[in-house]
Design an enzyme around this catalytic site. Structure first.
Site, PDB file in Angstrom:
ATOM      1  CD  GLU A 274      21.730  94.938   8.355  1.00 32.60           C
ATOM      2  OE1 GLU A 274      22.193  94.046   7.623  1.00 32.60           O
ATOM      3  OE2 GLU A 274      21.941  96.145   8.159  1.00 32.60           O
ATOM      4  N   PRO A 275      19.458  90.466  11.984  1.00 31.34           N
ATOM      5  CG  PRO A 275      18.259  89.846  13.889  1.00 31.34           C
ATOM      6  CD  PRO A 275      18.838  91.040  13.180  1.00 31.34           C
ATOM      7  N   GLY A 276      18.563  87.566  10.160  1.00 35.70           N
ATOM      8  CA  GLY A 276      17.558  86.970   9.280  1.00 35.70           C
ATOM      9  C   GLY A 276      17.300  85.536   9.711  1.00 35.70           C
ATOM     10  NE  ARG A 277      21.798  81.067   8.765  1.00 34.16           N
ATOM     11  CZ  ARG A 277      21.944  80.603   7.520  1.00 34.16           C
ATOM     12  NH1 ARG A 277      21.295  79.532   7.143  1.00 34.16           N
ATOM     13  NH2 ARG A 277      22.765  81.203   6.685  1.00 34.16           N
ATOM     14  CE1 TYR A 317      24.899  79.457  -0.402  1.00 34.93           C
ATOM     15  CE2 TYR A 317      22.905  78.659   0.666  1.00 34.93           C
ATOM     16  CZ  TYR A 317      23.575  79.626  -0.060  1.00 34.93           C
ATOM     17  OH  TYR A 317      22.908  80.765  -0.419  1.00 34.93           O
ATOM     18  CB  CYS A 345      16.162  66.618 -15.106  1.00 34.59           C
ATOM     19  SG  CYS A 345      14.617  65.735 -15.263  1.00 34.59           S
ATOM     20  CD  GLU A 346      20.827  70.744 -12.690  1.00 31.54           C
ATOM     21  OE1 GLU A 346      21.913  70.780 -12.076  1.00 31.54           O
ATOM     22  OE2 GLU A 346      20.254  71.736 -13.154  1.00 31.54           O
ATOM     23  CE1 TYR A 374      18.840  84.540   3.527  1.00 31.06           C
ATOM     24  CE2 TYR A 374      19.412  83.335   5.508  1.00 31.06           C
ATOM     25  CZ  TYR A 374      19.352  84.511   4.803  1.00 31.06           C
ATOM     26  OH  TYR A 374      19.787  85.683   5.384  1.00 31.06           O
TER      27      TYR A 374
END
Ligand code: LLP
Length: 417
Positions: A274-277, A317, A345-346, A374
């Site tokens: 199940e590869p995503g990236r 991350y 605003c952080e 992502y």
């Protein structure tokens, strides 16, 4: 003196017949841009990952669910994994049929399990409690169970999904209780799956976990599917020459493992990954604009429109993304340490910290590499900002809008009058 930093995208003709400035002028900034050629190449890598007659690469939709990209993935002959009704709907819109959708969810309601059982080829549950719920809504059905191999891997603790302290999967100690639930609801155990975490460039943990799963499967003759999950990494540090995952070596080891297992156990079912990236990441590049520069004490800040509402990975991350610069003017630029921040605003809203880059000026366009996975999928309307548009650079080099930018009307539409 180098005033640009764009060798990587230039070497791939990433923007086809377009330019970063032309794209931003046409579709606004920030903007996600995808390259079809790269997407197709990555699909082929994964489709051919092992030599086995019944091997399927299922693209993990969570990495990027744009149906225009999903359609390309389908054309390349991949199946897909979904984990929500929204992903199911996008896959259907992209033309995936039920037999090519594999549902891997956790902690969902009974009606979602019923929907998944009706619309996907297989549903995987990841706790005894969800198995019980599945049995109630789909007695006599087929089900897969997610195992926790006790060994995880990933680029950050938040994306390690196996081991002692994670919420995923069931442990072999639960096998007897699992069998009791299967028999109570006359369920057929179609197979096991696992996913140890996201982004490995060293294949050893994946192969060790795969060997573990195969060992466990020997006690369950007649299984149809064994699914080893995703996690295949890509090199984010392009400008430092970070090495790619060695697919040829991986293919050798993994194929041998699977072959030996077939020979020993007589397993006649399918193997899935199940590869995503790996599939979606490198075909995506995020463009933004430098809107302000300033020195605060010793730090030079470059203020852009790429806040963490647009790309959440660096803040969530501490993820590293390489940055390119496509300057607005031709004046010479000194190389200097700069910290690129967004417009949220952080103070944690940092895209790239202390990077040695040619001096960035107001009006320059910057490009964030490896933003296809992502990236847009995790964007939000925080601070009530509008999520960006998405554009595809087709194989012939032409551009096509594949998602429009949010509008203020979209933001207001959810509130009853
Ligand atoms: N299968 C399952 C059950 C998963 O949970 C995931 C990812 C995948 C497959 C695909 O993993 P991949 O091949 O993409 O590594 N947002 C994080 C990554 C989260 C991954 C979640 N699960 C990031 O941006 O690094």
């Amino acid at each position: 003196m180098n005033i640009t930093r764009s060798d990587y995208s230039a070497s791939l003709s990433f923007f086809g017949q377009s330019t970063p400035a032309g794209l931003v002028a046409a579709y606004g900034s920030p903007l996600y841009v995808y390259n079809e050629k790269i997407l197709r190449a990555r699909c082929r890598d994964m489709k051919n990952l092992v030599s086995d007659p019944a091997f399927t690469a299922c693209y993990s939709t969570k990495a990027n669910g744009n149906p225009h990209l999903l359609r390309i993935v389908r054309e390349e002959g991949l199946s897909a994994d979904a984990m929500s009704p929204g992903e199911l709907a996008l896959l259907k819109q992209a033309g995936f049929s039920q037999k090519d959708i594999h549902y891997v969810c956790n902690n969902v309601a009974a009606d979602e399990l019923a929907l998944a059982a009706a619309e996907a080829a297989h549903v995987s549950v990841d706790s005894l409690s969800q198995l019980e719920t599945f049995g109630k809504v789909n007695p006599g059905g087929r089900v897969m169970v997610r195992l926790n191999p006790g060994l995880g891997a990933g680029h950050h603790a938040k994306v390690v999904t196996a081991g002692k302290k994670v919420k995923f999967g069931i442990n072999p100690e639960d096998f007897e209780a699992m069998k009791a639930i299967l028999s109570r609801y006359k369920l057929t155990l179609a197979g096991f799956n696992q996913h140890i975490g996201s982004l490995f460039l060293d294949p050893q943990p994946f192969l060790a976990a795969a060997a573990w799963l195969l060992e466990k499967a020997k006690a369950f003759p007649g299984l149809e599917i064994l699914d080893f999950g995703g996690g295949f990494g890509i090199p984010y540090r392009k400008y430092e020459g970070e090495q790619r995952l060695d697919l040829a070596a991986f293919k050798d080891s993994f194929s041998r493992l699977l072959q030996d297992f077939r020979a020993e156990s007589g397993f006649a079912g399918r193997f899935i990954i199940e590869p995503g990236r790996y599939i979606a990441c490198e075909c995506g590049l995020l463009l933004g604009t430098a809107q302000a520069v300033k020195n605060n004490g010793p730090v030079r800040y470059v203020g852009t429109d790429i806040g963490f509402s647009v790309l959440a990975r660096p803040v969530l991350y501490d993820a590293f993304h390489d940055v390119e610069i496509y300057p607005a003017g031709n004046e010479p630029r000194q190389e200097m340490l700069q910290t690129i921040v967004g417009n949220i605003c952080e103070s944690g809203d940092i895209l790239a910290k202390d990077r040695s880059l040619p001096e960035i000026a107001v009006g320059d366009i910057i490009g964030v590499l490896d933003a296809g996975a992502y990236g847009h999928a995790m964007s939000s309307n925080y601070n009530q900002r509008l999520r960006p548009a998405e554009v595809l650079i087709a194989e012939d080099g032409g551009e096509k809008l594949i998602r429009r930018r949010d509008t203020l009307e979209d933001l207001l539409a959810v509130y009853p009058q």
